[in-house]
Design a protein around this motif. Structure first.
Motif, short mmCIF file in Angstrom:
data_model
loop_
_atom_site.label_atom_id
_atom_site.label_comp_id
_atom_site.label_asym_id
_atom_site.label_seq_id
_atom_site.Cartn_x
_atom_site.Cartn_y
_atom_site.Cartn_z
N CYS A 22 0.68 -0.95 0.54
CA CYS A 22 -0.21 0.22 -0.15
C CYS A 22 0.97 1.23 -0.48
CB CYS A 22 -0.76 0.28 1.24
SG CYS A 22 -2.36 -1.43 1.19
N ASN A 23 2.10 1.16 1.18
CA ASN A 23 2.70 2.19 1.03
C ASN A 23 3.65 2.48 1.08
OD1 ASN A 23 3.69 5.39 1.82
ND2 ASN A 23 2.04 5.40 4.16
N LYS A 24 4.45 2.39 0.63
CA LYS A 24 6.10 2.06 0.27
C LYS A 24 6.88 2.90 1.62
CE LYS A 24 6.24 -0.17 -3.81
NZ LYS A 24 7.16 -0.94 -3.94
N GLU A 25 6.08 3.89 2.11
CA GLU A 25 7.10 5.53 3.46
C GLU A 25 6.68 4.06 4.93
OE1 GLU A 25 6.40 8.81 2.37
OE2 GLU A 25 6.19 9.04 0.37
N ARG A 26 6.08 3.53 4.66
CA ARG A 26 5.67 2.93 6.45
C ARG A 26 6.12 1.52 5.99
NH1 ARG A 26 0.32 1.06 7.84
NH2 ARG A 26 0.24 -1.27 6.69
N GLU A 27 6.47 1.16 7.36
CA GLU A 27 6.99 -0.49 7.48
C GLU A 27 6.04 -1.44 7.91
OE1 GLU A 27 11.62 0.03 7.75
OE2 GLU A 27 10.09 0.76 9.86
N ILE A 28 6.21 -2.47 7.87
CA ILE A 28 5.55 -3.16 7.77
C ILE A 28 5.97 -4.83 9.03
CG2 ILE A 28 3.38 -3.22 6.62
CD1 ILE A 28 4.00 -5.92 4.83
N ILE A 29 5.19 -5.10 9.87
CA ILE A 29 6.00 -6.47 10.16
C ILE A 29 5.46 -7.69 10.05
CG2 ILE A 29 6.68 -7.87 12.09
CD1 ILE A 29 5.91 -4.71 13.91
N ILE A 30 6.14 -8.65 9.41
CA ILE A 30 5.44 -9.75 9.44
C ILE A 30 6.87 -10.58 10.18
CG2 ILE A 30 6.08 -11.59 7.11
CD1 ILE A 30 4.54 -9.17 6.33
N GLY A 31 5.19 -11.41 10.70
CA GLY A 31 6.06 -12.51 11.94
C GLY A 31 6.09 -13.86 11.76
N SER A 32 6.38 -15.08 11.87
CA SER A 32 6.54 -15.85 12.23
C SER A 32 5.27 -16.74 12.54
CB SER A 32 7.99 -16.66 12.63
OG SER A 32 7.67 -16.58 13.93
N SER A 33 5.39 -17.91 11.28
CA SER A 33 3.76 -18.84 11.69
C SER A 33 3.62 -19.40 13.39
CB SER A 33 4.48 -19.91 10.42
OG SER A 33 5.36 -21.09 10.81
N SER A 34 5.23 -19.84 14.01
CA SER A 34 5.37 -19.74 15.40
C SER A 34 4.55 -19.32 16.45
CB SER A 34 6.46 -20.66 15.35
OG SER A 34 7.39 -19.39 15.62
N LEU A 35 4.89 -17.10 15.69
CA LEU A 35 4.36 -16.55 16.65
C LEU A 35 3.04 -16.40 16.13
CD1 LEU A 35 4.74 -14.02 18.17
CD2 LEU A 35 4.80 -12.85 16.27
N ASN A 36 2.69 -16.70 14.75
CA ASN A 36 1.06 -16.82 14.93
C ASN A 36 0.12 -17.49 15.58
OD1 ASN A 36 -1.01 -15.97 13.97
ND2 ASN A 36 -1.33 -17.77 12.37
N ASN A 37 0.56 -19.41 15.83
CA ASN A 37 0.96 -20.08 16.90
C ASN A 37 1.03 -19.71 18.11
OD1 ASN A 37 0.02 -21.48 14.47
ND2 ASN A 37 1.82 -23.32 14.90
N ALA A 38 1.48 -19.13 18.52
CA ALA A 38 1.97 -18.72 20.35
C ALA A 38 0.98 -17.95 20.62
CB ALA A 38 3.34 -18.44 20.59
N LEU A 39 -0.08 -16.58 19.41
CA LEU A 39 -0.11 -15.58 20.13
C LEU A 39 -1.80 -16.04 19.69
CD1 LEU A 39 1.07 -12.81 18.28
CD2 LEU A 39 1.57 -13.84 20.36
N TYR A 40 -2.03 -17.12 19.14
CA TYR A 40 -3.64 -17.25 18.83
C TYR A 40 -3.56 -18.81 18.64
CZ TYR A 40 -8.83 -16.74 16.87
OH TYR A 40 -10.33 -16.22 17.00
N ASN A 41 -5.43 -19.15 18.75
CA ASN A 41 -5.70 -20.39 18.84
C ASN A 41 -7.09 -20.47 18.61
OD1 ASN A 41 -7.12 -22.42 20.14
ND2 ASN A 41 -4.82 -23.58 21.07
N GLU A 42 -7.37 -21.28 17.34
CA GLU A 42 -8.14 -20.95 17.05
C GLU A 42 -10.02 -21.51 17.41
OE1 GLU A 42 -9.67 -20.25 13.63
OE2 GLU A 42 -7.48 -19.53 13.41
N GLU A 43 -9.69 -22.97 18.50
CA GLU A 43 -10.10 -22.86 19.49
C GLU A 43 -10.88 -21.93 20.72
OE1 GLU A 43 -9.61 -27.30 20.76
OE2 GLU A 43 -9.39 -27.31 18.38
N GLU A 44 -9.32 -21.64 21.06
CA GLU A 44 -9.47 -20.38 22.44
C GLU A 44 -8.93 -19.27 22.05
OE1 GLU A 44 -6.77 -22.46 25.84
OE2 GLU A 44 -7.91 -24.66 24.68
N GLY A 45 -8.62 -18.76 21.33
CA GLY A 45 -8.79 -17.12 20.82
C GLY A 45 -7.38 -16.80 21.39
N TYR A 46 -6.99 -15.51 22.37
CA TYR A 46 -6.19 -15.20 22.82
C TYR A 46 -6.24 -15.72 23.33
CZ TYR A 46 -6.26 -11.65 18.23
OH TYR A 46 -6.28 -11.38 17.17
N PRO A 47 -4.22 -15.59 24.32
CA PRO A 47 -4.41 -16.56 26.08
C PRO A 47 -4.50 -15.19 26.75
CG PRO A 47 -2.16 -16.95 24.29
CD PRO A 47 -3.55 -16.31 23.45
#
Length: 83
Positions: A22-47
């Protein structure tokens, strides 16, 4: 640039890249799949609130293997993978 986010005592890889979507002047953060798994669980949501806050800072998540690429190659793969 590659960096890490610490959550519950463990470091997870992230990449901070120009917003190639969208906007090359700003930065975005791309996280790893392991971080995604640690942050969110499909059944329980956010810990906890910290997980929810961190998740809101991440633009997208990608497989750990991509974090071994050069940053230019990572950005190219990100464009293909997410777009």
């Amino acid at each position: 640039m590659y960096d890490t986010i610490k959550y519950k005592g463990r470091n997870y890889p992230i990449a901070i890249i120009p917003d190639v979507f969208c906007n090359k002047e700003r930065e975005i953060i791309i996280g790893s799949s392991s971080l995604n798994n640690a942050l969110y669980n499909e059944e329980e949501g956010y810990p906890d609130k910290e997980a929810e806050y961190l998740d809101e800072q991440i633009y997208a998540f990608m497989d750990e293997d991509y974090f071994n690429l050069s940053l230019d190659d990572f950005i190219s793969v990100t464009k293909r993978y997410i777009d």
